[in-house]
Design a protein around this motif. Structure first.
Motif, PDB file in Angstrom:
ATOM      1  N   ILE A  47      -3.264  50.837 -27.423  1.00 61.06           N
ATOM      2  CA  ILE A  47      -3.915  50.377 -28.650  1.00 61.06           C
ATOM      3  C   ILE A  47      -3.800  48.872 -28.854  1.00 61.06           C
ATOM      4  CG2 ILE A  47      -3.768  50.439 -31.180  1.00 61.06           C
ATOM      5  CD1 ILE A  47      -3.159  53.394 -31.001  1.00 61.06           C
ATOM      6  N   PHE A  48      -2.608  48.327 -28.669  1.00 60.97           N
ATOM      7  CA  PHE A  48      -2.374  46.931 -29.024  1.00 60.97           C
ATOM      8  C   PHE A  48      -3.196  45.993 -28.153  1.00 60.97           C
ATOM      9  CE2 PHE A  48       2.154  47.342 -31.004  1.00 60.97           C
ATOM     10  CZ  PHE A  48       1.662  48.268 -31.919  1.00 60.97           C
ATOM     11  N   SER A  49      -3.773  44.978 -28.796  1.00 63.91           N
ATOM     12  CA  SER A  49      -4.586  43.956 -28.118  1.00 63.91           C
ATOM     13  C   SER A  49      -5.719  44.557 -27.310  1.00 63.91           C
ATOM     14  CB  SER A  49      -3.713  43.055 -27.227  1.00 63.91           C
ATOM     15  OG  SER A  49      -2.905  42.224 -28.028  1.00 63.91           O
ATOM     16  N   GLN A  50      -6.279  45.635 -27.842  1.00 61.98           N
ATOM     17  CA  GLN A  50      -7.486  46.230 -27.289  1.00 61.98           C
ATOM     18  C   GLN A  50      -8.644  45.948 -28.246  1.00 61.98           C
ATOM     19  OE1 GLN A  50      -7.873  47.557 -24.442  1.00 61.98           O
ATOM     20  NE2 GLN A  50      -6.122  48.777 -23.782  1.00 61.98           N
ATOM     21  N   CYS A 111      -5.452  28.867 -32.141  1.00 67.50           N
ATOM     22  CA  CYS A 111      -4.982  30.157 -32.599  1.00 67.50           C
ATOM     23  C   CYS A 111      -5.998  31.211 -32.157  1.00 67.50           C
ATOM     24  CB  CYS A 111      -4.844  30.126 -34.122  1.00 67.50           C
ATOM     25  SG  CYS A 111      -4.225  31.625 -34.884  1.00 67.50           S
ATOM     26  N   TYR A 112      -5.544  32.438 -31.920  1.00 59.17           N
ATOM     27  CA  TYR A 112      -6.479  33.491 -31.518  1.00 59.17           C
ATOM     28  C   TYR A 112      -6.017  34.836 -32.060  1.00 59.17           C
ATOM     29  CZ  TYR A 112      -2.984  34.757 -27.979  1.00 59.17           C
ATOM     30  OH  TYR A 112      -1.830  35.139 -27.356  1.00 59.17           O
ATOM     31  N   GLY A 113      -6.947  35.784 -32.124  1.00 58.47           N
ATOM     32  CA  GLY A 113      -6.619  37.124 -32.594  1.00 58.47           C
ATOM     33  C   GLY A 113      -7.845  38.001 -32.618  1.00 58.47           C
ATOM     34  N   GLY A 114      -7.646  39.274 -32.954  1.00 56.69           N
ATOM     35  CA  GLY A 114      -8.721  40.248 -32.879  1.00 56.69           C
ATOM     36  C   GLY A 114      -9.635  40.302 -34.082  1.00 56.69           C
ATOM     37  N   LEU A 115      -9.217  39.749 -35.218  1.00 57.79           N
ATOM     38  CA  LEU A 115     -10.073  39.739 -36.403  1.00 57.79           C
ATOM     39  C   LEU A 115     -10.966  38.499 -36.402  1.00 57.79           C
ATOM     40  CD1 LEU A 115      -7.558  40.939 -39.144  1.00 57.79           C
ATOM     41  CD2 LEU A 115      -9.146  42.297 -37.766  1.00 57.79           C
ATOM     42  N   ARG A 135     -10.114  25.640 -33.120  1.00 55.75           N
ATOM     43  CA  ARG A 135      -9.059  26.064 -34.035  1.00 55.75           C
ATOM     44  C   ARG A 135      -8.728  27.547 -33.899  1.00 55.75           C
ATOM     45  NH1 ARG A 135     -11.581  21.935 -36.958  1.00 55.75           N
ATOM     46  NH2 ARG A 135     -10.141  20.243 -37.478  1.00 55.75           N
ATOM     47  N   TYR A 136      -9.723  28.419 -34.025  1.00 56.48           N
ATOM     48  CA  TYR A 136      -9.473  29.857 -33.920  1.00 56.48           C
ATOM     49  C   TYR A 136     -10.487  30.499 -32.987  1.00 56.48           C
ATOM     50  CZ  TYR A 136      -8.870  34.773 -35.151  1.00 56.48           C
ATOM     51  OH  TYR A 136      -8.638  36.131 -35.092  1.00 56.48           O
ATOM     52  N   VAL A 137      -9.991  31.407 -32.123  1.00 52.33           N
ATOM     53  CA  VAL A 137     -10.856  32.148 -31.204  1.00 52.33           C
ATOM     54  C   VAL A 137     -10.698  33.638 -31.498  1.00 52.33           C
ATOM     55  CG1 VAL A 137     -11.397  32.665 -28.805  1.00 52.33           C
ATOM     56  CG2 VAL A 137     -10.548  30.381 -29.424  1.00 52.33           C
ATOM     57  N   CYS A 138     -11.787  34.301 -31.842  1.00 55.55           N
ATOM     58  CA  CYS A 138     -11.761  35.754 -32.016  1.00 55.55           C
ATOM     59  C   CYS A 138     -11.862  36.396 -30.637  1.00 55.55           C
ATOM     60  CB  CYS A 138     -12.916  36.220 -32.900  1.00 55.55           C
ATOM     61  SG  CYS A 138     -13.024  38.023 -33.024  1.00 55.55           S
ATOM     62  N   THR A 139     -10.869  37.219 -30.291  1.00 56.43           N
ATOM     63  CA  THR A 139     -10.810  37.800 -28.952  1.00 56.43           C
ATOM     64  C   THR A 139     -11.204  39.271 -28.910  1.00 56.43           C
ATOM     65  OG1 THR A 139      -8.442  38.227 -29.275  1.00 56.43           O
ATOM     66  CG2 THR A 139      -9.048  36.174 -28.139  1.00 56.43           C
ATOM     67  N   ASN A 140     -11.736  39.813 -30.004  1.00 53.14           N
ATOM     68  CA  ASN A 140     -12.009  41.255 -30.028  1.00 53.14           C
ATOM     69  C   ASN A 140     -12.894  41.695 -28.866  1.00 53.14           C
ATOM     70  OD1 ASN A 140     -11.987  43.954 -31.352  1.00 53.14           O
ATOM     71  ND2 ASN A 140     -14.174  43.541 -31.563  1.00 53.14           N
ATOM     72  N   ASP A 141     -13.886  40.886 -28.515  1.00 48.54           N
ATOM     73  CA  ASP A 141     -14.824  41.278 -27.464  1.00 48.54           C
ATOM     74  C   ASP A 141     -14.381  40.871 -26.064  1.00 48.54           C
ATOM     75  OD1 ASP A 141     -16.536  42.380 -29.373  1.00 48.54           O
ATOM     76  OD2 ASP A 141     -17.625  40.495 -29.638  1.00 48.54           O
ATOM     77  N   ILE A 142     -13.281  40.144 -25.951  1.00 48.96           N
ATOM     78  CA  ILE A 142     -12.849  39.635 -24.639  1.00 48.96           C
ATOM     79  C   ILE A 142     -11.377  39.930 -24.362  1.00 48.96           C
ATOM     80  CG2 ILE A 142     -14.564  37.790 -24.513  1.00 48.96           C
ATOM     81  CD1 ILE A 142     -12.380  35.849 -25.527  1.00 48.96           C
ATOM     82  N   ARG A 143     -10.778  40.841 -25.128  1.00 46.92           N
ATOM     83  CA  ARG A 143      -9.330  41.028 -25.032  1.00 46.92           C
ATOM     84  C   ARG A 143      -8.883  41.411 -23.627  1.00 46.92           C
ATOM     85  NH1 ARG A 143      -6.884  43.433 -30.681  1.00 46.92           N
ATOM     86  NH2 ARG A 143      -6.216  41.344 -31.285  1.00 46.92           N
ATOM     87  N   PRO A 144      -7.731  40.866 -23.185  1.00 53.42           N
ATOM     88  CA  PRO A 144      -6.856  39.986 -23.970  1.00 53.42           C
ATOM     89  C   PRO A 144      -7.331  38.540 -24.100  1.00 53.42           C
ATOM     90  CG  PRO A 144      -5.900  40.350 -21.827  1.00 53.42           C
ATOM     91  CD  PRO A 144      -7.106  41.245 -21.897  1.00 53.42           C
ATOM     92  N   GLY A 145      -8.254  38.107 -23.239  1.00 51.34           N
ATOM     93  CA  GLY A 145      -8.935  36.822 -23.462  1.00 51.34           C
ATOM     94  C   GLY A 145      -8.230  35.583 -22.961  1.00 51.34           C
ATOM     95  N   LEU A 146      -7.215  35.714 -22.134  1.00 48.33           N
ATOM     96  CA  LEU A 146      -6.461  34.536 -21.694  1.00 48.33           C
ATOM     97  C   LEU A 146      -7.311  33.605 -20.844  1.00 48.33           C
ATOM     98  CD1 LEU A 146      -4.259  36.613 -22.587  1.00 48.33           C
ATOM     99  CD2 LEU A 146      -2.756  35.537 -20.892  1.00 48.33           C
ATOM    100  N   VAL A 151     -10.083  28.729 -19.750  1.00 48.06           N
ATOM    101  CA  VAL A 151     -11.148  28.157 -18.919  1.00 48.06           C
ATOM    102  C   VAL A 151     -12.419  27.880 -19.723  1.00 48.06           C
ATOM    103  CG1 VAL A 151     -12.599  28.516 -16.891  1.00 48.06           C
ATOM    104  CG2 VAL A 151     -10.209  29.294 -16.877  1.00 48.06           C
ATOM    105  N   ASP A 152     -12.919  28.908 -20.409  1.00 46.85           N
ATOM    106  CA  ASP A 152     -14.213  28.773 -21.088  1.00 46.85           C
ATOM    107  C   ASP A 152     -14.130  27.940 -22.363  1.00 46.85           C
ATOM    108  OD1 ASP A 152     -15.160  30.417 -19.084  1.00 46.85           O
ATOM    109  OD2 ASP A 152     -15.069  32.241 -20.293  1.00 46.85           O
ATOM    110  N   VAL A 153     -13.077  28.161 -23.147  1.00 49.13           N
ATOM    111  CA  VAL A 153     -12.946  27.439 -24.415  1.00 49.13           C
ATOM    112  C   VAL A 153     -12.349  26.053 -24.217  1.00 49.13           C
ATOM    113  CG1 VAL A 153     -11.819  27.424 -26.685  1.00 49.13           C
ATOM    114  CG2 VAL A 153     -12.783  29.553 -25.780  1.00 49.13           C
TER     115      VAL A 153
END
Length: 239
Positions: A47-50, A111-115, A135-146, A151-153
């Protein structure tokens, strides 16, 4: 003038569980156990970071619900809102000082997170001067998104970005990419992230943000340059 690091150029910090208190694990635990489900390390891993659609499907299956994944997430978020009435979101002790330490070393910070970004603006918007674009990257669609964040951001190599996160799944991705990483697992009594991070081979686990000091950051930087930060045997053991 503070001497800058040799390899690391940016720090990416997870929002919930690192900069803000963990208001997700307790609600997930109650959501599952109150419906007769079993809460376990394996469930946290699934569940976590999915992405929300994945987490919602797992929650529904675990709890025997007939709801769709996003209907399940909506149920969960309503329960979280009730939880927040007595356990409000707050900035963790040491978070602001940590951001200032990172920037004093010449690091860019994001900063990043799923919301979505409104979550960042609501609770950390007054500190946006301590973050660099975007400043903030939403990673919901790319998790975990590292890789995407590095690279991309940021336009950097993966091993030029230090990630600070509270979830072992992110640590496992960092290990595979050779990404510098600090684990800050939740102190939630029923949580399993510290155990899972240890199993994943995380070398640097902290209980408070104050532990991420200049000495630790320089140690991680040196280990990243030398290629000794991760124990590859740990990754093979988990495979």
């Amino acid at each position: 003038m503070t001497e800058q690091l040799g390899r690391i150029r940016m720090a990416a910090l997870n929002i919930d569980g690192v900069l803000l208190n963990d208001t997700f694990s307790p609600v997930i635990h109650h959501f599952v156990t109150s419906r007769g489900g079993t809460y376990s390390a394996d469930l946290e891993r699934r569940i976590f970071s999915q992405p929300q659609v994945v987490a919602g499907r797992v929650l529904a299956e675990t709890c025997g619900l007939s709801t769709t994944p996003m209907e399940t997430i909506a149920l969960y978020l309503r329960e979280r809102e009730s939880y927040l009435a007595d356990h409000p979101v707050r900035i963790l002790d040491g978070a602001v000082d940590l951001l200032r330490r990172l920037r004093a070393l010449g690091l860019r910070t994001v900063c990043y997170g799923g919301l979505d970004a409104s979550h960042f603006q609501r609770f950390l918007g007054h500190l946006d001067g301590l973050f660099d674009e975007p400043r903030y990257v939403c990673t919901n669609d790319i998790r975990p998104g590292l890789r995407e964040i590095a690279v991309d951001v940021a336009g950097l190599a993966c091993d030029e970005v230090l990630f600070i996160d509270d979830v072992a799944r992110v640590a496992e991705a960092a290990r595979e990419l050779g990404v510098p990483f600090v684990g800050h697992p939740s102190d939630f009594a029923h949580g399993h992230q510290r155990q899972l991070m240890t199993e994943a081979g995380v070398r640097h686990l902290v209980g408070s943000l104050d532990e991420i000091d200049d000495r630790l950051l320089r140690t991680i930087d040196a280990e990243t340059e030398a290629g000794t930060l991760w124990d590859r045997a740990a990754g093979k053991a988990l495979a």
